[in-house]
Design a protein around this motif. Structure first.
Motif, PDB file in Angstrom:
ATOM      1  N   LYS A 175      -3.137   5.428   4.387  1.00 51.23           N
ATOM      2  CA  LYS A 175      -1.716   5.207   4.647  1.00 51.23           C
ATOM      3  C   LYS A 175      -0.903   5.458   3.384  1.00 51.23           C
ATOM      4  O   LYS A 175      -1.232   4.959   2.306  1.00 51.23           O
ATOM      5  CB  LYS A 175      -1.484   3.771   5.126  1.00 51.23           C
ATOM      6  N   THR A 219       1.972  -6.498  -4.845  1.00 50.74           N
ATOM      7  CA  THR A 219       0.614  -6.861  -5.249  1.00 50.74           C
ATOM      8  C   THR A 219      -0.075  -5.767  -6.062  1.00 50.74           C
ATOM      9  O   THR A 219      -1.132  -6.019  -6.651  1.00 50.74           O
ATOM     10  CB  THR A 219      -0.251  -7.167  -4.007  1.00 50.74           C
ATOM     11  N   LEU A 220       0.511  -4.586  -6.083  1.00 54.24           N
ATOM     12  CA  LEU A 220      -0.058  -3.453  -6.810  1.00 54.24           C
ATOM     13  C   LEU A 220       1.037  -2.789  -7.641  1.00 54.24           C
ATOM     14  O   LEU A 220       2.200  -2.762  -7.220  1.00 54.24           O
ATOM     15  CB  LEU A 220      -0.627  -2.414  -5.838  1.00 54.24           C
ATOM     16  N   ILE A 267       1.703   4.795   0.782  1.00 48.81           N
ATOM     17  CA  ILE A 267       2.434   3.591   0.366  1.00 48.81           C
ATOM     18  C   ILE A 267       3.432   3.891  -0.760  1.00 48.81           C
ATOM     19  O   ILE A 267       4.186   3.012  -1.169  1.00 48.81           O
ATOM     20  CB  ILE A 267       1.478   2.472  -0.082  1.00 48.81           C
ATOM     21  N   ARG A 286      -2.019   6.772  -1.483  1.00 51.74           N
ATOM     22  CA  ARG A 286      -2.469   6.331  -0.171  1.00 51.74           C
ATOM     23  C   ARG A 286      -3.454   5.171  -0.323  1.00 51.74           C
ATOM     24  O   ARG A 286      -4.291   5.171  -1.228  1.00 51.74           O
ATOM     25  CB  ARG A 286      -3.150   7.478   0.579  1.00 51.74           C
ATOM     26  N   GLN A 287      -3.315   4.220   0.582  1.00 53.96           N
ATOM     27  CA  GLN A 287      -4.263   3.109   0.659  1.00 53.96           C
ATOM     28  C   GLN A 287      -4.899   3.139   2.038  1.00 53.96           C
ATOM     29  O   GLN A 287      -4.200   2.994   3.051  1.00 53.96           O
ATOM     30  CB  GLN A 287      -3.565   1.770   0.417  1.00 53.96           C
ATOM     31  N   GLU A 343       6.145  -4.189  -0.065  1.00 58.09           N
ATOM     32  CA  GLU A 343       5.092  -5.186   0.107  1.00 58.09           C
ATOM     33  C   GLU A 343       3.859  -4.792  -0.696  1.00 58.09           C
ATOM     34  O   GLU A 343       3.216  -5.630  -1.334  1.00 58.09           O
ATOM     35  CB  GLU A 343       4.747  -5.333   1.597  1.00 58.09           C
ATOM     36  N   SER A 344       3.527  -3.511  -0.682  1.00 53.31           N
ATOM     37  CA  SER A 344       2.397  -3.032  -1.480  1.00 53.31           C
ATOM     38  C   SER A 344       2.696  -3.174  -2.963  1.00 53.31           C
ATOM     39  O   SER A 344       1.827  -3.568  -3.758  1.00 53.31           O
ATOM     40  CB  SER A 344       2.099  -1.570  -1.147  1.00 53.31           C
ATOM     41  N   ASN A 345       3.945  -2.868  -3.352  1.00 50.40           N
ATOM     42  CA  ASN A 345       4.314  -2.953  -4.768  1.00 50.40           C
ATOM     43  C   ASN A 345       4.319  -4.384  -5.284  1.00 50.40           C
ATOM     44  O   ASN A 345       4.213  -4.612  -6.493  1.00 50.40           O
ATOM     45  CB  ASN A 345       5.697  -2.324  -4.973  1.00 50.40           C
ATOM     46  N   ASP A 373       6.471   1.384  -0.576  1.00 53.32           N
ATOM     47  CA  ASP A 373       6.401   0.201   0.265  1.00 53.32           C
ATOM     48  C   ASP A 373       6.478  -1.022  -0.647  1.00 53.32           C
ATOM     49  O   ASP A 373       5.593  -1.225  -1.497  1.00 53.32           O
ATOM     50  CB  ASP A 373       5.092   0.207   1.054  1.00 53.32           C
ATOM     51  N   PHE A 428      -8.189   3.974  -2.427  1.00 55.52           N
ATOM     52  CA  PHE A 428      -6.924   4.573  -2.850  1.00 55.52           C
ATOM     53  C   PHE A 428      -7.107   6.057  -3.184  1.00 55.52           C
ATOM     54  O   PHE A 428      -8.184   6.489  -3.630  1.00 55.52           O
ATOM     55  CB  PHE A 428      -6.369   3.858  -4.084  1.00 55.52           C
ATOM     56  N   VAL A 451       2.508  -0.074  -7.881  1.00 56.42           N
ATOM     57  CA  VAL A 451       2.770   1.225  -7.252  1.00 56.42           C
ATOM     58  C   VAL A 451       3.830   1.996  -8.027  1.00 56.42           C
ATOM     59  O   VAL A 451       3.657   3.185  -8.340  1.00 56.42           O
ATOM     60  CB  VAL A 451       3.200   1.044  -5.775  1.00 56.42           C
TER      61      VAL A 451
END
Length: 400
Positions: A292, A320-321, A294, A288-289, A316-318, A314, A233, A323
Motif C-alpha cells: 500500500k 508511527t514511522l 503510504i 509502500r507498506q 497515520e503512518s507518519n 498518510d 516496506f 515517512v
C-alpha cells in the motif's frame, strides 16, 4: 518628488519594446520562445507549459508573451490571473506578526481580497514567470516586462478587474536588475527563503552524503532509514503515475489540506500529466507498506538542480514511522543519482531541511496595485509582513 515624477513618467508612456501575447503557448513563435528560455527553468519550457496550461480552466487565466527589442526576442513572460482572498494570500502566522490593530488588519485583508495577475506560477517557487535571452542586459529589459504585464492586465478586463500584479519569485542575483520595477510603482517583499542543499561532486551514493555528516546527524539519518529496511516496506520509483493517480491524489490532498496557504490544490490529472511532459526529468518516489502506498515525493530535474516538489503522505503512518523524513532523504538519493549540483527543497519545514545541510536562499517578490493611491498603502502593509527564518545549522564535518 523626483522619484514620484519618474514613476509617473514611466507608467504613463509606452516603452520602445514590441510584444506578442497569446492565451496559449503554441500560438507564439516556438523558436523565439525556446531561444529566450533555453537557459531558464524547466517550468518556463514549452514542454511543461503546454500541458500545464489546461489545468484549472475557468479558475486561472493564463497568458504567454514574448518581448522584442528591435525585432529580437529578449524576454519571455508567463502569467496566471485569478481571484484570491486575503486569508489565502497571507497565512495565519504572517497575520499574527502584523503590527496592526485587529480592525485595521481586517480591513487590510479585505483590501487584498481582489484579483491577481501573477508573473510566475502559483504552484512553483523561483523565477518561473519571466526569462531573459542569454547575454541581454536584464536591467534594460525589465521595463519591457513591466509594460508587457500592463498590457496583459488591461487585455484581461473581461475576466475581471485586476487589482494586484505580483512578480515572483526572484533571488538575490535578480535584485539589482529587477529594481527597475520600482519606477513602475512595484514594491519589493521578502518571502520565506528557498532551502538549498549543495551537492558535493564527490558524492556518488547516499552513503557518501551520509559519510560527510557529523556523527550526530549521520546517526539521525540512519535512524530514519532503519524502519524501512523491513521486508514489508519498499521505497522505489512509481513507474505509472496514471495507474496510481487515485492514491497519489489522496496522499497529496492529505498534505495540501493542512497547509497554511494553498491557493489552488492540484487536480487529479496534474502529476500524470507532468510525468508525461517531463519524461526522464520527472520521477515519483513512493513508500509502500505491504504493497500500500503510504507516501510519495515528486522530484524534477531542472538543469543541474533537483527540485523536491510535491509530497503526499498518510498521516497515520507518519505518526508511527518517519515517512516525511524518509521522503526528504529519497530526494537526496535521486539528486545524487542524477548527478545534480544542488537540490531546491522549497520554503516549508525550514528546520527539518536545515538538518539535512540545506542553506537558505533569499527570495522576494514585487507587488503593484492597480490604483496609484493604494500603492502607498500597500507599501506600508508590506513593511509589516515578516517571515520565518531557518535556524543556523551545519551538519557536515567541515563545519567551522
Amino acid at each position: 518628488m523626483a522619484a514620484e515624477s519618474q514613476s509617473e513618467t514611466c507608467t504613463r508612456r509606452p516603452s520602445n519594446f514590441q510584444f506578442a501575447v497569446a492565451s496559449r503557448i503554441e500560438f507564439l513563435d516556438a523558436g523565439h520562445w525556446d531561444n529566450v528560455t533555453r537557459a531558464a527553468s524547466v517550468f518556463m519550457s514549452r514542454r511543461f507549459l503546454s500541458g500545464a496550461q489546461d489545468d484549472f480552466v475557468g479558475e486561472i487565466v493564463r497568458d504567454f508573451a514574448i518581448v522584442y527589442d528591435a525585432g529580437l526576442p529578449v524576454a519571455a513572460v508567463a502569467t496566471q490571473s485569478f481571484n484570491v482572498s486575503g486569508e489565502q494570500l497571507f497565512d495565519q502566522k504572517s497575520q499574527q506578526r502584523w503590527t496592526l490593530s485587529p480592525e485595521l488588519k481586517r480591513k487590510s485583508l479585505a483590501l487584498v481580497k481582489r484579483r491577481i495577475t501573477m508573473c510566475g506560477n502559483v504552484h512553483t517557487w523561483g523565477p518561473d514567470g519571466v526569462a531573459f535571452a542569454p547575454g541581454c542586459d536584464r536591467a534594460k529589459v525589465w521595463p519591457g516586462v513591466a509594460e508587457c504585464l500592463y498590457r496583459i492586465r488591461r487585455a484581461n478586463r473581461l475576466h475581471g478587474q485586476t487589482d494586484y500584479v505580483i512578480v515572483k519569485d526572484l533571488f538575490e542575483g535578480d535584485r539589482e536588475p529587477a529594481s527597475e520595477l520600482a519606477a513602475f510603482r512595484y514594491s519589493p517583499l521578502e518571502t520565506e527563503p528557498n532551502m538549498v542543499l549543495a551537492i558535493d561532486p564527490d558524492w556518488r551514493t547516499f552513503d557518501d552524503y551520509a559519510a560527510s555528516l557529523t556523527k550526530r546527524y549521520r546517526a539521525a539519518a540512519r535512524k530514519v532509514f532503519k524502519p524501512f529496511e523491513n521486508e514489508s516496506f519498499e521505497v522505489a520509483a512509481i513507474d505509472d503515475a496514471h495507474a496510481e493517480a487515485d492514491d497519489l491524489y489522496r496522499l497529496y490532498q492529505s498534505v495540501a489540506q493542512r497547509a497554511d496557504v494553498c491557493l489552488f490544490s492540484l487536480q487529479q490529472s496534474t502529476l500524470p500529466r507532468m510525468s508525461d511532459s517531463l519524461a526522464e526529468d520527472f520521477v515519483n518516489i513512493g513508500i509502500r507498506q505491504d504493497g500500500k502506498l503510504i507516501g510519495f515525493v515528486t522530484v524534477i530535474r531542472d538543469g543541474d538542480t533537483a527540485v523536491g516538489f510535491y509530497l503526499g503522505m498518510d498521516y497515520e503512518s507518519n505518526a508511527t514511522l518517519p515517512v516525511y523524513h524518509r521522503l526528504l532523504l529519497a530526494v537526496i538519493e535521486q539528486a545524487i543519482r542524477w548527478r545534480c549540483r544542488r537540490i531546491s527543497f522549497g520554503r516549508t519545514a525550514l528546520d527539518a531541511k536545515s538538518r539535512l545541510g540545506c542553506k537558505p536562499e533569499a527570495a522576494h517578490v514585487w507587488v503593484r496595485h492597480r490604483v496609484p493611491l493604494l500603492n502607498a498603502f500597500v507599501q506600508q502593509i508590506l513593511k509589516t509582513v515578516s517571515h520565518d527564518e531557518p535556524p543556523e545549522r551545519n551538519p557536515f564535518k567541515d563545519a567551522t
